[in-house]
Design an enzyme around this catalytic site. Structure first.
Site, mmCIF file in Angstrom:
data_model
loop_
_atom_site.group_PDB
_atom_site.id
_atom_site.type_symbol
_atom_site.label_atom_id
_atom_site.label_comp_id
_atom_site.label_asym_id
_atom_site.label_seq_id
_atom_site.Cartn_x
_atom_site.Cartn_y
_atom_site.Cartn_z
ATOM 1 N N HIS A 63 51.325 39.437 21.039
ATOM 2 C CA HIS A 63 51.257 38.241 21.885
ATOM 3 C C HIS A 63 49.893 37.598 21.774
ATOM 4 O O HIS A 63 48.922 38.215 21.339
ATOM 5 C CB HIS A 63 51.606 38.560 23.349
ATOM 6 C CG HIS A 63 50.497 39.212 24.116
ATOM 7 N ND1 HIS A 63 49.447 38.512 24.650
ATOM 8 C CD2 HIS A 63 50.273 40.505 24.424
ATOM 9 C CE1 HIS A 63 48.630 39.346 25.262
ATOM 10 N NE2 HIS A 63 49.096 40.570 25.134
ATOM 11 N N CYS A 64 49.848 36.329 22.151
ATOM 12 C CA CYS A 64 48.593 35.571 22.206
ATOM 13 C C CYS A 64 48.672 34.687 23.448
ATOM 14 O O CYS A 64 49.370 35.037 24.400
ATOM 15 C CB CYS A 64 48.377 34.769 20.920
ATOM 16 S SG CYS A 64 49.663 33.556 20.590
ATOM 17 N N GLU A 65 48.015 33.569 23.444
ATOM 18 C CA GLU A 65 48.046 32.685 24.611
ATOM 19 C C GLU A 65 49.324 31.854 24.659
ATOM 20 O O GLU A 65 49.954 31.752 25.696
ATOM 21 C CB GLU A 65 46.808 31.777 24.627
ATOM 22 C CG GLU A 65 46.644 30.980 25.906
ATOM 23 C CD GLU A 65 46.388 31.837 27.137
ATOM 24 O OE1 GLU A 65 46.713 31.386 28.252
ATOM 25 O OE2 GLU A 65 45.873 32.959 27.029
ATOM 26 N N LEU A 92 51.133 34.379 26.655
ATOM 27 C CA LEU A 92 50.752 34.677 28.039
ATOM 28 C C LEU A 92 51.026 33.512 28.970
ATOM 29 O O LEU A 92 51.199 33.705 30.169
ATOM 30 C CB LEU A 92 49.272 35.079 28.115
ATOM 31 C CG LEU A 92 48.925 36.464 27.598
ATOM 32 C CD1 LEU A 92 47.449 36.763 27.822
ATOM 33 C CD2 LEU A 92 49.780 37.544 28.239
#
Length: 96
Positions: A63-65, A92
């Site tokens: 995952h990332c932003e 996120l």
């Protein structure tokens, strides 16, 4: 590219599912806010390959932003032979 919806992701976390979660954001982003995943920034991911499970079928969620970098990371991991990799849809931003 396989994506995981935030609801399914949260269920895996709540159920303590045996899965490796990798945050591919930069270290400063991770320090500001994280969910306790391992932080391997996208640009440095190749140097962490030896720290990933030797079982290439082990479930990995990246995952990332927002989901863009994690899709790149998932694609890269697949190219390295990891077969059970997915990216958190929306990153996120969708989680919080």
């Amino acid at each position: 590219m396989k994506l995981i919806e935030v609801e399914e992701f949260k269920q895996k976390l709540e159920n303590n599912t045996d899965v490796l979660i990798i945050d591919v954001r930069e270290c400063w982003e991770y320090e500001e806010r994280n969910i306790g995943a391992i932080n391997y920034p996208l640009g440095e991911l190749p140097q962490f390959l030896d720290q990933l499970p030797s079982d290439k079928t082990y479930e990995i969620i990246v995952h990332c932003e927002s989901g863009r970098r994690s899709q790149q990371a998932a694609k890269y991991l697949k190219q390295q032979g990891f077969s059970n990799v997915c990216s958190l849809k929306g990153g996120l931003k969708s989680y919080f």
